[in-house]
Write an enzyme that holds these catalytic residues in place. Structure first.
Site, PDB file in Angstrom:
ATOM      1  N   SER A 154       8.020  -3.719   1.508  1.00 19.91           N
ATOM      2  CA  SER A 154       6.772  -4.439   1.815  1.00 19.91           C
ATOM      3  C   SER A 154       5.569  -3.552   1.525  1.00 19.91           C
ATOM      4  CB  SER A 154       6.751  -4.848   3.299  1.00 19.91           C
ATOM      5  OG  SER A 154       6.717  -3.686   4.119  1.00 19.91           O
ATOM      6  N   SER A 189      -2.534   9.043   6.973  1.00 17.92           N
ATOM      7  CA  SER A 189      -3.488   7.975   7.268  1.00 17.92           C
ATOM      8  C   SER A 189      -4.836   8.637   7.525  1.00 17.92           C
ATOM      9  CB  SER A 189      -3.023   7.246   8.534  1.00 17.92           C
ATOM     10  OG  SER A 189      -4.027   6.409   9.044  1.00 17.92           O
ATOM     11  N   TYR A 208       0.386   7.202  17.032  1.00 21.61           N
ATOM     12  CA  TYR A 208       0.321   7.034  15.566  1.00 21.61           C
ATOM     13  C   TYR A 208      -0.517   8.162  14.973  1.00 21.61           C
ATOM     14  CZ  TYR A 208      -0.634   4.789  11.031  1.00 21.61           C
ATOM     15  OH  TYR A 208      -0.746   4.518   9.683  1.00 21.61           O
ATOM     16  N   LYS A 267       0.761  11.249  12.529  1.00 23.79           N
ATOM     17  CA  LYS A 267       0.188  11.455  11.185  1.00 23.79           C
ATOM     18  C   LYS A 267      -0.490  12.827  11.102  1.00 23.79           C
ATOM     19  CE  LYS A 267       1.285   7.381   9.376  1.00 23.79           C
ATOM     20  NZ  LYS A 267       2.253   7.240   8.276  1.00 23.79           N
ATOM     21  N   THR A 295      -2.304  -4.907   4.225  1.00 24.68           N
ATOM     22  CA  THR A 295      -0.847  -5.121   4.297  1.00 24.68           C
ATOM     23  C   THR A 295      -0.554  -5.713   5.681  1.00 24.68           C
ATOM     24  OG1 THR A 295      -0.306  -3.030   5.386  1.00 24.68           O
ATOM     25  CG2 THR A 295      -0.491  -2.975   2.969  1.00 24.68           C
TER      26      THR A 295
HETATM   27  N1  LIG Z   1      -2.010  -0.428   5.520  1.00 28.06           N
HETATM   28  C1  LIG Z   1      -2.838   0.485   5.972  1.00 28.06           C
HETATM   29  O1  LIG Z   1      -4.018   0.207   6.269  1.00 28.06           O
HETATM   30  C2  LIG Z   1      -2.385   1.911   6.134  1.00 28.06           C
HETATM   31  C3  LIG Z   1      -3.341   2.854   6.470  1.00 28.06           C
HETATM   32  C4  LIG Z   1      -2.950   4.173   6.636  1.00 28.06           C
HETATM   33  C5  LIG Z   1      -1.636   4.535   6.445  1.00 28.06           C
HETATM   34  N2  LIG Z   1      -0.709   3.585   6.123  1.00 28.06           N
HETATM   35  C6  LIG Z   1       0.677   4.022   5.964  1.00 28.06           C
HETATM   36  O2  LIG Z   1       1.240   3.466   4.810  1.00 28.06           O
HETATM   37  C7  LIG Z   1       2.650   3.333   4.974  1.00 28.06           C
HETATM   38  C8  LIG Z   1       3.088   1.944   4.538  1.00 28.06           C
HETATM   39  O3  LIG Z   1       2.530   0.981   5.412  1.00 28.06           O
HETATM   40  P1  LIG Z   1       2.110  -0.497   4.935  1.00 28.06           P
HETATM   41  O4  LIG Z   1       0.672  -0.615   5.139  1.00 28.06           O
HETATM   42  O5  LIG Z   1       2.679  -0.810   3.607  1.00 28.06           O
HETATM   43  O6  LIG Z   1       2.776  -1.385   6.092  1.00 28.06           O
HETATM   44  P2  LIG Z   1       4.149  -2.198   6.159  1.00 28.06           P
HETATM   45  O7  LIG Z   1       4.150  -3.310   5.181  1.00 28.06           O
HETATM   46  O8  LIG Z   1       4.368  -2.508   7.595  1.00 28.06           O
HETATM   47  O9  LIG Z   1       5.212  -1.137   5.632  1.00 28.06           O
HETATM   48  C9  LIG Z   1       5.900  -0.239   6.442  1.00 28.06           C
HETATM   49  C10 LIG Z   1       7.279  -0.051   5.818  1.00 28.06           C
HETATM   50  O10 LIG Z   1       7.991   0.956   6.540  1.00 28.06           O
HETATM   51  C11 LIG Z   1       9.328   0.524   6.700  1.00 28.06           C
HETATM   52  N3  LIG Z   1       9.896   1.117   7.901  1.00 28.06           N
HETATM   53  C12 LIG Z   1       9.461   1.015   9.180  1.00 28.06           C
HETATM   54  N4  LIG Z   1      10.273   1.674  10.001  1.00 28.06           N
HETATM   55  C13 LIG Z   1      11.245   2.233   9.226  1.00 28.06           C
HETATM   56  C14 LIG Z   1      12.375   3.032   9.492  1.00 28.06           C
HETATM   57  N5  LIG Z   1      12.717   3.403  10.757  1.00 28.06           N
HETATM   58  N6  LIG Z   1      13.150   3.435   8.451  1.00 28.06           N
HETATM   59  C15 LIG Z   1      12.840   3.058   7.187  1.00 28.06           C
HETATM   60  N7  LIG Z   1      11.792   2.290   6.868  1.00 28.06           N
HETATM   61  C16 LIG Z   1      11.005   1.887   7.879  1.00 28.06           C
HETATM   62  C17 LIG Z   1       9.256  -1.006   6.804  1.00 28.06           C
HETATM   63  O11 LIG Z   1      10.443  -1.629   6.325  1.00 28.06           O
HETATM   64  P3  LIG Z   1      11.642  -2.083   7.298  1.00 28.06           P
HETATM   65  O12 LIG Z   1      11.012  -2.809   8.455  1.00 28.06           O
HETATM   66  O13 LIG Z   1      12.504  -2.948   6.428  1.00 28.06           O
HETATM   67  O14 LIG Z   1      12.339  -0.844   7.696  1.00 28.06           O
HETATM   68  C18 LIG Z   1       8.110  -1.324   5.856  1.00 28.06           C
HETATM   69  O15 LIG Z   1       8.583  -1.622   4.561  1.00 28.06           O
HETATM   70  C19 LIG Z   1       2.930   3.673   6.442  1.00 28.06           C
HETATM   71  O16 LIG Z   1       3.390   4.997   6.547  1.00 28.06           O
HETATM   72  C20 LIG Z   1       1.564   3.552   7.102  1.00 28.06           C
HETATM   73  O17 LIG Z   1       1.446   4.349   8.258  1.00 28.06           O
HETATM   74  C21 LIG Z   1      -1.062   2.289   5.956  1.00 28.06           C
END
Ligand SMILES: NC(=O)c1ccc[n+]([C@@H]2O[C@H](COP(=O)([O-])OP(=O)(O)OC[C@H]3O[C@@H](n4cnc5c(N)ncnc54)[C@H](OP(=O)(O)O)[C@@H]3O)[C@@H](O)[C@H]2O)c1
Length: 257
Positions: free
Chosen positions: A12, A134, A147, A151, A182
């Site tokens: 995702s 992040s 969180y 990070k 996302t």
């Molecule tokens: N979107 C933002 O604004 C933002 C900002 C700063 C940082 N980030 C970072 O970007 C990264 C991706 O986030 P995203 O925004 O794409 O959100 P997301 O769609 O919720 O993606 C998170 C992904 O992590 C996987 N995940 C969660 N727990 C897991 C586990 N125990 N083992 C393996 N996989 C796991 C989930 O897949 P499953 O549930 O299938 O395991 C999911 O595909 C994260 O590290 C997040 O902290 C995002």
């Protein structure tokens, strides 16, 4: 040149977009995450995909996955530790168990996988290891105590690793996105571990995953050690560093959702 690229959280959001962006006839993308069906859906859009379900909070599962990658591919060119879970709860209302869960996935999950996979970079003493932090890895923010802590911790660990790898061509990069559009806020945990299940307004208005992924690819290509991605919220990183009073003034007033 063909590359073996391993992405966690690939079912995702940013991870999925990274997989699609790295899709070429030559590259092989290893897709990890807990939900096999989500990984298989992404794999259908890729030329050479290898679906490898993995819960990064399970150390034995990491060891098994690294053995499988080693036996199948022999080496890695890029590892993107993207899996992560956010939080939407006051520090005082978050159970210790949920706090540990956030640390297990966001911090230990990332560093345990990197450590286990390091030998796969050592044949060539080259490649890129990416950790997804992040903006909350650079400053604290309401409703994100654990969180932000998880990070922040990544920065200390990966900076140390990059210095220890100074005699190799292994590049280490920490990525600090601000708000990217996302489902992260929907998947974020409440204090009792239930899903927040709401799209935050800030998230809805976030930068597109495509823009985020372009910046990550550029960072890998140009071997940056740390990159910031997002809109105006990224300025908070600079305020915190150069004008902490201004950071506090704004952070107390901005909506945490
Ligand atoms: N979107 C933002 O604004 C933002 C900002 C700063 C940082 N980030 C970072 O970007 C990264 C991706 O986030 P995203 O925004 O794409 O959100 P997301 O769609 O919720 O993606 C998170 C992904 O992590 C996987 N995940 C969660 N727990 C897991 C586990 N125990 N083992 C393996 N996989 C796991 C989930 O897949 P499953 O549930 O299938 O395991 C999911 O595909 C994260 O590290 C997040 O902290 C995002």
């Amino acid at each position: 040149m063909s590359k073996i690229i391993w992405i966690t959280g690939a079912g995702s959001g940013i991870g999925k977009a990274l997989a699609l962006a790295y899709n070429t006839h030559d590259n092989t993308i290893i897709l990890s995450g807990r939900k096999r069906h989500a990984l298989e859906e992404v794999a259908q859009n890729l030329t050479n995909a290898y679906v490898l379900p993995l819960d990064v909070s399970d150390e034995q599962a990491i060891a098994n996955a690294v053995t499988e990658v080693s036996e199948t591919f022999g080496h890695l060119d890029i590892l993107i530790n993207n899996a992560g879970v956010s939080q939407r709860s006051l520090a005082s209302e978050t159970t210790n168990e949920v706090g540990r869960q956030l640390m297990e996935v966001n911090f230990f999950g990332s560093v345990h996988l990197t450590k286990a996979a390091l030998p796969l970079f050592m044949h060539k003493k080259a490649g890129s290891i990416v950790a997804m932090s992040s903006a909350a890895g650079k400053f604290g923010f309401p409703l994100r105590s654990y969180y932000a802590a998880s990070k922040h911790a990544l920065h200390g660990w990966y900076e140390t690793l990059s210095l220890e790898l100074k005699d190799t061509d292994i590049h280490v990069m920490v990525v600090c996105p601000g708000r990217i559009k996302t489902d992260i806020s929907k998947n974020a945990l409440l204090g009792d571990g239930a899903a927040h299940a709401q799209m935050d307004l800030g998230q809805e208005k976030g930068v597109s995953v495509e823009k985020c992924v372009k910046a990550i690819q550029r960072g890998i290509r140009t071997r940056k050690s740390e990159i910031y991605i997002g809109g105006g919220e990224v300025l908070m990183i600079y305020f915190k560093r150069y004008a902490p009073w201004l950071f506090r003034f704004i952070a107390k007033r901005v909506s945490a959702k």
